[in-house]
Design a protein around this motif. Structure first.
Motif, PDB file in Angstrom:
ATOM      1  N   PHE A 107      69.392  44.807  34.537  1.00 39.49           N
ATOM      2  CA  PHE A 107      68.020  44.349  34.273  1.00 39.49           C
ATOM      3  C   PHE A 107      67.783  42.887  34.690  1.00 39.49           C
ATOM      4  CE2 PHE A 107      64.863  43.128  30.769  1.00 39.49           C
ATOM      5  CZ  PHE A 107      63.777  43.767  31.344  1.00 39.49           C
ATOM      6  N   GLU A 116      54.344  44.835  35.500  1.00 35.53           N
ATOM      7  CA  GLU A 116      54.163  44.706  36.943  1.00 35.53           C
ATOM      8  C   GLU A 116      53.868  46.024  37.652  1.00 35.53           C
ATOM      9  OE1 GLU A 116      56.923  44.362  35.118  1.00 35.53           O
ATOM     10  OE2 GLU A 116      58.740  44.953  36.177  1.00 35.53           O
ATOM     11  N   HIS A 121      57.141  40.018  40.560  1.00 32.23           N
ATOM     12  CA  HIS A 121      57.809  41.328  40.511  1.00 32.23           C
ATOM     13  C   HIS A 121      57.468  42.205  41.724  1.00 32.23           C
ATOM     14  CE1 HIS A 121      60.093  41.656  36.831  1.00 32.23           C
ATOM     15  NE2 HIS A 121      59.080  41.328  36.059  1.00 32.23           N
ATOM     16  N   HIS A 157      54.397  35.506  37.119  1.00 32.06           N
ATOM     17  CA  HIS A 157      55.585  36.321  36.841  1.00 32.06           C
ATOM     18  C   HIS A 157      55.376  37.771  37.311  1.00 32.06           C
ATOM     19  CE1 HIS A 157      59.133  37.576  34.389  1.00 32.06           C
ATOM     20  NE2 HIS A 157      58.451  38.711  34.349  1.00 32.06           N
ATOM     21  N   GLU A 158      54.280  38.369  36.898  1.00 40.08           N
ATOM     22  CA  GLU A 158      54.050  39.781  37.261  1.00 40.08           C
ATOM     23  C   GLU A 158      53.857  39.926  38.769  1.00 40.08           C
ATOM     24  OE1 GLU A 158      54.946  41.568  34.994  1.00 40.08           O
ATOM     25  OE2 GLU A 158      54.648  40.208  33.314  1.00 40.08           O
ATOM     26  N   GLN A 190      57.850  51.470  31.323  1.00 43.47           N
ATOM     27  CA  GLN A 190      59.150  50.803  31.305  1.00 43.47           C
ATOM     28  C   GLN A 190      59.646  50.667  29.870  1.00 43.47           C
ATOM     29  OE1 GLN A 190      59.304  46.748  32.803  1.00 43.47           O
ATOM     30  NE2 GLN A 190      61.405  46.948  33.454  1.00 43.47           N
ATOM     31  N   LEU A 197      52.141  33.715  33.392  1.00 40.59           N
ATOM     32  CA  LEU A 197      52.468  35.121  33.175  1.00 40.59           C
ATOM     33  C   LEU A 197      52.029  35.976  34.369  1.00 40.59           C
ATOM     34  CD1 LEU A 197      52.599  37.184  30.086  1.00 40.59           C
ATOM     35  CD2 LEU A 197      51.053  38.025  31.839  1.00 40.59           C
ATOM     36  N   MET A 220      66.363  44.166  26.485  1.00 43.89           N
ATOM     37  CA  MET A 220      65.194  43.538  27.086  1.00 43.89           C
ATOM     38  C   MET A 220      64.853  42.248  26.337  1.00 43.89           C
ATOM     39  SD  MET A 220      64.309  46.504  29.066  1.00 43.89           S
ATOM     40  CE  MET A 220      65.988  46.884  29.456  1.00 43.89           C
ATOM     41  N   TYR A 244      66.216  37.388  31.227  1.00 43.98           N
ATOM     42  CA  TYR A 244      65.179  36.529  31.810  1.00 43.98           C
ATOM     43  C   TYR A 244      65.705  35.110  32.049  1.00 43.98           C
ATOM     44  CZ  TYR A 244      61.573  39.987  30.559  1.00 43.98           C
ATOM     45  OH  TYR A 244      60.811  41.116  30.457  1.00 43.98           O
ATOM     46  N   GLU A 276      64.533  40.743  36.089  1.00 41.37           N
ATOM     47  CA  GLU A 276      63.812  39.714  35.328  1.00 41.37           C
ATOM     48  C   GLU A 276      64.272  38.273  35.610  1.00 41.37           C
ATOM     49  OE1 GLU A 276      61.069  40.331  34.008  1.00 41.37           O
ATOM     50  OE2 GLU A 276      61.127  42.506  33.784  1.00 41.37           O
ATOM     51  N   PHE A 336      52.958  44.335  25.607  1.00 44.45           N
ATOM     52  CA  PHE A 336      53.641  43.285  26.364  1.00 44.45           C
ATOM     53  C   PHE A 336      52.645  42.231  26.827  1.00 44.45           C
ATOM     54  CE2 PHE A 336      56.506  46.909  26.737  1.00 44.45           C
ATOM     55  CZ  PHE A 336      57.665  46.315  26.277  1.00 44.45           C
ATOM     56  N   GLY A 337      53.217  41.158  27.368  1.00 45.18           N
ATOM     57  CA  GLY A 337      52.368  40.137  27.977  1.00 45.18           C
ATOM     58  C   GLY A 337      51.812  40.678  29.279  1.00 45.18           C
ATOM     59  N   GLY A 338      52.725  41.214  30.064  1.00 48.97           N
ATOM     60  CA  GLY A 338      52.308  41.777  31.339  1.00 48.97           C
ATOM     61  C   GLY A 338      53.264  42.853  31.774  1.00 48.97           C
TER      62      GLY A 338
HETATM   63  N1  BES Z   1      58.618  44.114  33.117  1.00 48.58           N
HETATM   64  C1  BES Z   1      58.353  43.234  32.047  1.00 48.58           C
HETATM   65  C2  BES Z   1      57.927  43.931  30.782  1.00 48.58           C
HETATM   66  C3  BES Z   1      58.919  44.942  30.235  1.00 48.58           C
HETATM   67  C4  BES Z   1      60.273  44.743  30.300  1.00 48.58           C
HETATM   68  C5  BES Z   1      58.452  46.085  29.641  1.00 48.58           C
HETATM   69  C6  BES Z   1      61.146  45.693  29.801  1.00 48.58           C
HETATM   70  C7  BES Z   1      59.324  47.034  29.134  1.00 48.58           C
HETATM   71  C8  BES Z   1      60.676  46.833  29.220  1.00 48.58           C
HETATM   72  C9  BES Z   1      57.318  42.195  32.424  1.00 48.58           C
HETATM   73  O1  BES Z   1      57.406  41.764  33.736  1.00 48.58           O
HETATM   74  C10 BES Z   1      57.572  40.973  31.590  1.00 48.58           C
HETATM   75  O2  BES Z   1      58.608  40.405  31.741  1.00 48.58           O
HETATM   76  N2  BES Z   1      56.630  40.601  30.725  1.00 48.58           N
HETATM   77  C11 BES Z   1      56.755  39.452  29.852  1.00 48.58           C
HETATM   78  C12 BES Z   1      56.050  38.255  30.401  1.00 48.58           C
HETATM   79  C13 BES Z   1      56.860  37.319  31.207  1.00 48.58           C
HETATM   80  C14 BES Z   1      56.021  36.101  31.588  1.00 48.58           C
HETATM   81  C15 BES Z   1      58.150  36.886  30.610  1.00 48.58           C
HETATM   82  C16 BES Z   1      56.091  39.794  28.548  1.00 48.58           C
HETATM   83  O3  BES Z   1      55.503  40.865  28.444  1.00 48.58           O
HETATM   84  O4  BES Z   1      56.131  38.989  27.629  1.00 48.58           O
END
Ligand code: BES
Ligand code: ZN
Length: 603
Positions: free
Chosen positions: A317, A274, A302, A298-299, A138, A295, A379, A384, A321, A270-272
């Protein structure tokens, strides 16, 4: 055969003029419903050699156009016969280049044999005692490890055969029959087979290879990690099954069979992420006290918002999110109570306001404007947290029962499909908000205007208010610090404090650390907030410098690392920032590295 290149050139320029939604592809003309990926992962040469085979949907005589980036294309076959192909002349820094294959209407299957290169940005080859490889697709990096029609609106099933060195495990965003690896005769490799039988968009394709073990949490969920992290991960994520149950109770049955979490090396940007059936997660959520498990909520969320109902374009987006943050907080409320979920909500709003200060007004609309830009630009916290805030405002106005019935219906009816902002608005107007509520909420203002409208629901967290009182006391006098109930506070309160306390001097900051041991915390969010303070206050004594250097050199999570570099530049420490970057850039994934490079360029 002079005419072939000529025709191809015409097609090529024609196609280039028509990039839609960050893809060269024209899936309305020729597309595929299934992709089979046969791959060999070579750690020595840090390269994947692969053949991707596409089962085409019925089509007319049109070229099949695939997105590629940083790939070395070797051969293309059409129904088993080698055919010529055209590859875009130059590589666009964002989009890569189109791979154009002429296919007659009778052609049912196309295959592309290729190699990844050092420019395959999705991949990170982690070096060290035990090698590790992971992908991050992603938003538009899937094309850098598999040629594909790389746009979120197109769904397909996939299968894969992946050969890896003996002793390493391969995992994908698919059924992971890890018990069933087949040793290749006379070779030092094993082969894993994967099936993703549900349709997914390209950005959810994922691969990880490493010394990975598994620990079950329930009969449908568990955790994968390297041996040194497995126990910690297993205890930290003990509530995983409960989270799935809570999510299903809210918005309907989990549709993806298993739900596992893979803890990646700390270089994960990234943190996570999905990835279906297998969330990828950073080890920086393993705080030791479950304080960062939201976190995972969150995943998991998704699996409905995003993976079942997918944003049609990256401009939409927030449908991925914003809905997911809303769902995440509902799961957290269900498991840990309203006090916890309300603290998370309050902090999300703090982050939103901070982010908006740095954005052009047009980038604070929920509906983004990413045409001709890198989707990465969109992003941020707007999708979010402003997205969350709109949904929360609607919930408070229409009532929770109505909101939940709407969302359950939304996920059921649009499952394995796409959604865009306009269609969501029409649905919400029809089924969620009566004319009076619609007029009150005025969702168009949230979606097509900058900032946060005045009708936003005022989120109040008692615990955060109490913390704010302490912040006010400590800002007024030194005495406050001595009575601070720091150790009794939740991580959210500690974070609130560190991000709002106006520490008067570097000495006081060090004194604070001696009193409360902040720099020794296992909570990466707190450590990050602490390091930001150290930069802002120019605290560069040896002990703190060591903590900073260790963090920058071992963690690759962009959300932490990029702001630290940015803060150093702002605090006139550019030389220091360049020094760290020089030392550690090799360990960062391309998405983290590219963001830091942007910061280093700026004044
Ligand atoms: N899908 C996102 C990560 C992402 C978004 C990767 C856009 C590349 C492009 C994932 O679900 C996400 O939002 N991760 C967050 C954690 C969340 C608890 C806000 C992160 O990685 O910090
Ligand atoms: Zn997300």
């Amino acid at each position: 055969m002079k005419w072939i290149p000529l025709i191809l050139t015409i097609v090529c320029t024609h196609v280039k003029a028509q990039v839609i939604n960050h893809s060269y592809a024209h899936p309305d003309k020729v597309s595929y419903h299934h992709l089979h990926w046969q791959a060999k992962v070579n750690f020595q040469s840090q390269c994947i050699e692969a053949t991707a085979t596409y089962d085409l949907k019925p089509h007319d005589d049109h070229p099949l156009i695939l997105d590629t980036k940083g790939l070395e294309i070797q051969q293309v076959k059409s129904d088993g016969v080698v055919v010529p192909y055209e590859l875009g002349k130059t590589e666009d820094p964002i989009l890569g280049r189109p791979l154009i294959i002429q296919v007659k209407s009778s052609v049912k299957q196309v295959s592309v044999t290729y190699k990844t290169t050092a420019a395959s940005e999705a991949l990170l080859w982690v070096e060290g005692d035990s090698p590790f490889l992971f992908t991050q697709s992603q938003a538009i990096l899937a094309r850098s490890w598999i040629p594909c029609q790389d746009l979120p609106a197109l769904r397909f099933t996939y299968s894969a055969d992946v050969e890896v060195p003996n002793g390493l495990m391969a995992l994908m965003s698919a059924s992971n029959a890890h018990q069933k690896a087949v040793a290749k005769k006379g070779a030092s490799t094993v082969e894993y087979h994967f099936e993703q039988r549900k349709t997914i968009p390209s950005y959810l394709m994922a691969l990880a290879v490493g010394n990975i073990e598994f620990a079950a949490i329930s009969n449908r969920c568990g955790v994968y990690a390297t041996p040194d992290q497995l126990n910690l991960a297993h205890t930290e994520l003990a509530d995983l099954e409960k989270m799935i149950v809570a999510a299903e109770k809210l918005y309907g049955a989990y549709q993806w069979d298993r739900y596992d979490v893979l803890i990646l090396p700390a270089a994960f940007p990234f943190g996570g992420m999905e990835n279906p059936m297998l969330t990828f997660a950073t080890p920086t959520i393993l705080a030791g006290d479950k304080s960062l498990v939201s976190l995972i909520a969150h995943e998991l969320a998704h699996s409905w918002s995003g993976n079942l109902v997918t944003n049609e374009t990256w401009d939409d987006f927030w449908l991925n999110e914003g809905f997911t943050v809303y769902f995440e907080f509902r799961i957290m409320e269900e498991l840990y109570g309203k006090e916890v979920s309300e603290m998370l909500a309050a902090l999300s709003i703090q982050d939103l306001y901070q982010t908006m200060e740095e954005l052009a007004p047009v980038d604070t609309h929920l509906k983004l404007h990413l045409k001709d830009r890198n989707p990465d630009d969109g992003m941020n916290d707007v999708a979010y947290n402003k997205g969350y805030w709109l949904l929360r405002t609607i919930e408070e106005r229409v009532g929770r029962p109505k909101m939940d019935a709407f969302l359950k219906n939304y996920f059921t009816h649009h499952a394995f499909g796409v959604m865009n902002t306009e269609r969501f608005l029409a649905l919400a107007k029809k089924d969620l908000m009566d004319p009076g509520n619609y007029r009150f909420i005025a969702p168009e203002a949230w979606i097509y205007q900058p900032g946060v409208p005045e009708n936003a629901y005022p989120i109040v967290s008692q615990k955060i208010l109490e913390t704010d009182d302490w912040i006010a006391r400590c800002n007024a006098s030194d005495e406050g610090i001595k009575q601070l109930p720091w150790k009794e506070w939740s991580y959210q309160q500690q974070y609130r404090f560190l991000t709002n306390w106006q520490c008067p001097s570097a000495d006081k900051l060090n004194e604070f650390n001696q009193r409360f041991g902040v720099s020794k915390t296992g909570n990466s969010e707190i450590l990050f907030a602490w390091l930001m303070m150290c930069i802002q206050m120019s605290v560069w004594d040896d002990a703190n410098e060591q903590v900073m250097s260790h963090f920058l050199g071992s963690v690759g999570r962009r959300k932490f690392i990029a702001p630290l570099y940015k803060a150093m530049i702002k605090a006139h420490q550019r030389e220091r920032a360049l020094g760290y970057f020089d030392r550690y850039q090799q360990t960062y994934h391309a998405v983290t590295r590219n963001t830091i490079v942007e910061h280093l360029k700026s004044e």
